[in-house]
Design a protein around this motif. Structure first.
Motif, PDB file in Angstrom:
ATOM      1  N   SER A 191       0.883  -1.266  -0.086  1.00  0.00           N
ATOM      2  CA  SER A 191      -0.091   0.033   0.160  1.00  0.00           C
ATOM      3  C   SER A 191       0.839   1.324   0.086  1.00  0.00           C
ATOM      4  N   SER A 192       0.603   2.246  -0.654  1.00  0.00           N
ATOM      5  CA  SER A 192       1.156   3.624  -0.561  1.00  0.00           C
ATOM      6  C   SER A 192       0.205   4.630   0.278  1.00  0.00           C
ATOM      7  N   TYR A 193      -0.473   3.923   1.160  1.00  0.00           N
ATOM      8  CA  TYR A 193      -1.211   4.889   1.958  1.00  0.00           C
ATOM      9  C   TYR A 193      -0.673   5.309   3.202  1.00  0.00           C
ATOM     10  N   GLY A 194       0.302   4.607   3.725  1.00  0.00           N
ATOM     11  CA  GLY A 194       0.842   4.975   4.942  1.00  0.00           C
ATOM     12  C   GLY A 194       1.398   6.138   5.354  1.00  0.00           C
ATOM     13  N   LYS A 195       1.363   6.703   6.559  1.00  0.00           N
ATOM     14  CA  LYS A 195       1.870   8.058   7.015  1.00  0.00           C
ATOM     15  C   LYS A 195       2.372   8.108   8.231  1.00  0.00           C
ATOM     16  N   ASP A 196       3.507   8.613   8.929  1.00  0.00           N
ATOM     17  CA  ASP A 196       3.683   8.647  10.208  1.00  0.00           C
ATOM     18  C   ASP A 196       3.587   7.616  10.955  1.00  0.00           C
ATOM     19  N   SER A 197       4.334   6.496  10.294  1.00  0.00           N
ATOM     20  CA  SER A 197       4.279   5.134  10.883  1.00  0.00           C
ATOM     21  C   SER A 197       2.924   4.529  11.305  1.00  0.00           C
ATOM     22  N   GLY A 198       1.888   4.952  10.616  1.00  0.00           N
ATOM     23  CA  GLY A 198       0.587   4.409  10.982  1.00  0.00           C
ATOM     24  C   GLY A 198      -0.147   5.117  11.807  1.00  0.00           C
ATOM     25  N   GLN A 199       0.333   6.266  12.160  1.00  0.00           N
ATOM     26  CA  GLN A 199      -0.140   7.323  13.381  1.00  0.00           C
ATOM     27  C   GLN A 199      -1.217   8.085  12.356  1.00  0.00           C
ATOM     28  N   VAL A 200      -0.945   8.726  11.540  1.00  0.00           N
ATOM     29  CA  VAL A 200      -1.863   9.424  10.733  1.00  0.00           C
ATOM     30  C   VAL A 200      -2.738   8.697   9.798  1.00  0.00           C
ATOM     31  N   ARG A 201      -1.970   7.879   8.855  1.00  0.00           N
ATOM     32  CA  ARG A 201      -2.678   6.734   8.171  1.00  0.00           C
ATOM     33  C   ARG A 201      -1.931   5.552   8.002  1.00  0.00           C
ATOM     34  N   PRO A 202      -2.610   4.209   8.032  1.00  0.00           N
ATOM     35  CA  PRO A 202      -2.104   2.973   8.323  1.00  0.00           C
ATOM     36  C   PRO A 202      -1.551   2.879   6.948  1.00  0.00           C
ATOM     37  N   GLY A 203      -0.244   1.913   7.062  1.00  0.00           N
ATOM     38  CA  GLY A 203       0.684   1.424   5.797  1.00  0.00           C
ATOM     39  C   GLY A 203       0.302   0.168   5.849  1.00  0.00           C
ATOM     40  N   TYR A 204       1.516  -0.626   5.302  1.00  0.00           N
ATOM     41  CA  TYR A 204       1.581  -1.961   5.039  1.00  0.00           C
ATOM     42  C   TYR A 204       2.179  -2.560   6.087  1.00  0.00           C
ATOM     43  N   GLU A 205       2.208  -3.559   6.411  1.00  0.00           N
ATOM     44  CA  GLU A 205       2.938  -4.544   7.493  1.00  0.00           C
ATOM     45  C   GLU A 205       4.445  -4.921   7.022  1.00  0.00           C
ATOM     46  N   PHE A 206       5.323  -4.413   7.870  1.00  0.00           N
ATOM     47  CA  PHE A 206       6.537  -4.687   7.251  1.00  0.00           C
ATOM     48  C   PHE A 206       7.164  -6.245   7.689  1.00  0.00           C
ATOM     49  N   ASP A 207       6.500  -6.800   8.899  1.00  0.00           N
ATOM     50  CA  ASP A 207       6.626  -8.176   9.064  1.00  0.00           C
ATOM     51  C   ASP A 207       6.403  -9.157   7.885  1.00  0.00           C
ATOM     52  N   GLU A 208       5.100  -8.788   7.539  1.00  0.00           N
ATOM     53  CA  GLU A 208       4.618  -9.417   6.186  1.00  0.00           C
ATOM     54  C   GLU A 208       5.302  -9.478   4.876  1.00  0.00           C
ATOM     55  N   LEU A 209       6.005  -8.232   4.777  1.00  0.00           N
ATOM     56  CA  LEU A 209       6.909  -7.920   3.574  1.00  0.00           C
ATOM     57  C   LEU A 209       8.198  -8.615   3.796  1.00  0.00           C
ATOM     58  N   SER A 210       8.696  -8.507   5.213  1.00  0.00           N
ATOM     59  CA  SER A 210       9.943  -9.017   5.192  1.00  0.00           C
ATOM     60  C   SER A 210      10.353 -10.702   5.315  1.00  0.00           C
TER      61      SER A 210
END
Length: 271
Positions: A31-50
């Motif tokens: 997702s491109s949606y994330g902002k400020d580590s999910g505090q303003v807008r949620p993003g993708y899950e780094f655990d799942e990516l890694s």
């Protein structure tokens, strides 16, 4: 001697060409949606990516990473001490891909044998409505020998994809972050979701499967491979490797995997 050198020069390029054609290529989408580590807008899950990235890399797959907007993408806050996350953060090539993701509109789907859509709550806000991503998924759906896969909230990218008048997930067994998990763990953002993922998948004709909340569960149905939650990531990625005709290399389980599998064994009366 000159004949031997000439023959060698002729043979090596053809061998390299054949080798490159045999190498399978996977497109990971975040997702491109994330902002400020999910505090303003949620993003993708780094655990799942890694975790998925490492499975693909260690099994010799070529990897590209794309997002709807392209460029640098932001994950939700994650534990940097986890071994899989540390490995990716120390991998310059992997971080370069995340710092400069391809725009989905610029992706040539014919170059890829598989797509793997990473989850995270941000996926609910932009991935279902990205026409370029829909085109990529449909292209893979219509070609033989390809794999369409995702984990957690990643299947949100499937809900609006049609082949003619039919939703491509109609009659397909899928899993995803389920309603019970949303109710227990999604309280911060779930009220803003455009839809509940489990409900929308069912309304599109998918056969929804699930296990107890936050336990590992993977559904394989035709060319679709889906994982229910973050703890389903490695298994779903390894199923992608199998679907591409390879045997996943042996690996040591992560500590959190061991914990989840132990809980499952206890619930099943095996431990």
């Amino acid at each position: 001697m000159r004949k031997v050198v000439l023959l060698t020069l002729l043979i090596i390029p053809s061998l390299l060409s054949a080798q490159s054609k045999d190498t399978k290529k996977v497109l990971m989408v975040v997702s491109s949606y994330g902002k400020d580590s999910g505090q303003v807008r949620p993003g993708y899950e780094f655990d799942e990516l890694s975790q998925a990235y490492l499975v693909f890399k260690n099994n010799g797959l070529e990897i590209d990473i794309a997002s709807p907007r392209g460029g640098k993408v932001e994950a939700d806050k994650f534990n940097t001490d986890k071994s899989y996350n540390k490995t990716i953060m120390e991998d310059q090539s992997a971080m370069a891909l995340l710092d400069n993701t391809m725009t989905t509109a610029d992706v040539d789907p014919l170059k890829y044998d598989a797509i793997y859509v990473v989850g995270g709550k941000g996926a609910m806000f932009d991935l279902p409505y990205d026409p370029a991503l829909q085109d990529i998924i449909l292209n893979l759906y219509q070609r033989e020998g390809t794999v369409i896969s995702s984990v957690c909230h990643g299947p949100a990218s499937f809900v609006n994809v049609k082949d003619g008048e039919k939703f491509i997930i109609e009659g397909v067994e899928l899993t995803a972050f389920c309603n019970v998990e949303e109710d227990l763990f999604g309280k911060k953002w779930v009220k803003e979701f455009p839809f509940k993922l489990e409900d929308r998948l069912k309304s599109r004709g998918a056969i929804f499967s699930q296990t107890d909340f936050m336990l590992s569960n993977v559904a394989v149905s035709g060319k679709f491979i889906t994982g229910q939650n973050p703890f389903s990531t490695t298994r779903s990625a390894e199923e992608v490797v199998k679907a591409l005709g390879m045997k996943p290399v042996a690996r040591a389980l992560y500590n959190d995997e061991k914990s989840i599998y132990l809980i499952q064994d206890i619930l099943d009366g095996k431990a």
